[in-house]
Motif scaffolding. Structure first.
Motif, PDB file in Angstrom:
ATOM      1  N   ARG A  56       0.817  -1.156   0.067  1.00 42.07           N
ATOM      2  CA  ARG A  56      -0.225   0.036  -0.101  1.00 42.07           C
ATOM      3  C   ARG A  56       0.890   1.337  -0.166  1.00 42.07           C
ATOM      4  O   ARG A  56       0.567   2.087  -0.941  1.00 42.07           O
ATOM      5  CB  ARG A  56      -0.907   0.064   1.195  1.00 42.07           C
ATOM      6  N   GLY A  57       2.006   1.273   0.949  1.00 38.66           N
ATOM      7  CA  GLY A  57       2.601   2.810   0.872  1.00 38.66           C
ATOM      8  C   GLY A  57       3.509   2.840  -0.291  1.00 38.66           C
ATOM      9  O   GLY A  57       3.548   3.898  -0.569  1.00 38.66           O
ATOM     10  N   GLU A  58       3.900   1.725  -0.559  1.00 35.56           N
ATOM     11  CA  GLU A  58       4.961   1.871  -1.982  1.00 35.56           C
ATOM     12  C   GLU A  58       4.120   2.276  -3.357  1.00 35.56           C
ATOM     13  O   GLU A  58       4.442   3.077  -4.003  1.00 35.56           O
ATOM     14  CB  GLU A  58       5.400   0.445  -2.099  1.00 35.56           C
ATOM     15  N   LEU A  59       3.045   1.745  -3.249  1.00 37.59           N
ATOM     16  CA  LEU A  59       1.804   1.922  -4.430  1.00 37.59           C
ATOM     17  C   LEU A  59       1.549   3.464  -4.196  1.00 37.59           C
ATOM     18  O   LEU A  59       1.388   4.300  -5.378  1.00 37.59           O
ATOM     19  CB  LEU A  59       0.620   1.064  -4.723  1.00 37.59           C
ATOM     20  N   ASP A  60       0.921   3.808  -3.016  1.00 35.73           N
ATOM     21  CA  ASP A  60       0.658   5.231  -2.871  1.00 35.73           C
ATOM     22  C   ASP A  60       2.084   6.190  -3.317  1.00 35.73           C
ATOM     23  O   ASP A  60       1.650   7.167  -4.013  1.00 35.73           O
ATOM     24  CB  ASP A  60       0.482   5.456  -1.446  1.00 35.73           C
ATOM     25  N   VAL A  61       3.117   5.884  -2.932  1.00 35.74           N
ATOM     26  CA  VAL A  61       4.328   6.861  -3.325  1.00 35.74           C
ATOM     27  C   VAL A  61       4.502   6.817  -4.967  1.00 35.74           C
ATOM     28  O   VAL A  61       4.636   7.641  -5.585  1.00 35.74           O
ATOM     29  CB  VAL A  61       5.672   6.269  -2.568  1.00 35.74           C
ATOM     30  N   MET A  62       4.324   5.374  -5.605  1.00 34.19           N
ATOM     31  CA  MET A  62       4.336   5.546  -6.958  1.00 34.19           C
ATOM     32  C   MET A  62       3.320   6.135  -7.717  1.00 34.19           C
ATOM     33  O   MET A  62       3.742   6.622  -8.678  1.00 34.19           O
ATOM     34  CB  MET A  62       4.292   3.875  -7.432  1.00 34.19           C
ATOM     35  N   VAL A  63       2.060   6.405  -7.342  1.00 31.99           N
ATOM     36  CA  VAL A  63       1.093   7.174  -7.877  1.00 31.99           C
ATOM     37  C   VAL A  63       1.396   8.356  -7.700  1.00 31.99           C
ATOM     38  O   VAL A  63       1.427   9.376  -8.679  1.00 31.99           O
ATOM     39  CB  VAL A  63      -0.065   6.907  -7.035  1.00 31.99           C
ATOM     40  N   ASP A  64       2.062   8.921  -6.675  1.00 28.03           N
ATOM     41  CA  ASP A  64       2.631  10.479  -6.636  1.00 28.03           C
ATOM     42  C   ASP A  64       3.777  10.685  -7.657  1.00 28.03           C
ATOM     43  O   ASP A  64       3.715  11.364  -8.346  1.00 28.03           O
ATOM     44  CB  ASP A  64       2.956  10.697  -5.330  1.00 28.03           C
ATOM     45  N   ARG A  65       4.757   9.473  -7.561  1.00 27.81           N
ATOM     46  CA  ARG A  65       5.810   9.745  -8.420  1.00 27.81           C
ATOM     47  C   ARG A  65       5.579   9.791 -10.134  1.00 27.81           C
ATOM     48  O   ARG A  65       6.064  10.642 -10.739  1.00 27.81           O
ATOM     49  CB  ARG A  65       6.775   8.400  -8.228  1.00 27.81           C
ATOM     50  N   LEU A  66       4.456   8.980 -10.297  1.00 29.44           N
ATOM     51  CA  LEU A  66       4.087   9.093 -11.769  1.00 29.44           C
ATOM     52  C   LEU A  66       2.988  10.100 -12.290  1.00 29.44           C
ATOM     53  O   LEU A  66       2.637  10.121 -13.323  1.00 29.44           O
ATOM     54  CB  LEU A  66       3.379   7.612 -12.197  1.00 29.44           C
ATOM     55  N   GLY A  67       2.634  10.775 -11.185  1.00 24.10           N
ATOM     56  CA  GLY A  67       1.601  12.024 -11.566  1.00 24.10           C
ATOM     57  C   GLY A  67       0.312  11.593 -11.789  1.00 24.10           C
ATOM     58  O   GLY A  67      -0.404  11.841 -12.550  1.00 24.10           O
TER      59      GLY A  67
END
Length: 68
Positions: free
Chosen positions: A42-53
């Motif tokens: 969950r945390g990793e995917l949340d960061v990924m969403v932000d990083r990918l815009g």
């Protein structure tokens, strides 16, 4: 278009690949993705969403009761 993913947020589900594929689409062509579930990524995917815009296109709903 609306996509809904229901499942445990774990590596074998391939959710990171789905997010990368969404990021390749032009913003006007991206479907809205609602993710129902929780798990170790969950945390990793949340960061990924932000990083990918993808913040405007992806919503994490967490774990919901089965009736919902």
């Amino acid at each position: 278009m609306q996509l809904i993913l229901v499942g445990r947020l774990s590596a074998e589900k391939g959710i990171a690949g789905l997010l990368e594929a969404l990021a390749m689409l032009a913003p006007a062509e991206r479907p809205e993705l609602s993710i129902v579930g929780d798990g170790p990524l969950r945390g990793e995917l949340d960061v990924m969403v932000d990083r990918l815009g993808l913040g405007a296109d992806v919503t994490f709903l967490g774990r919901l009761p089965e009736a919902e």
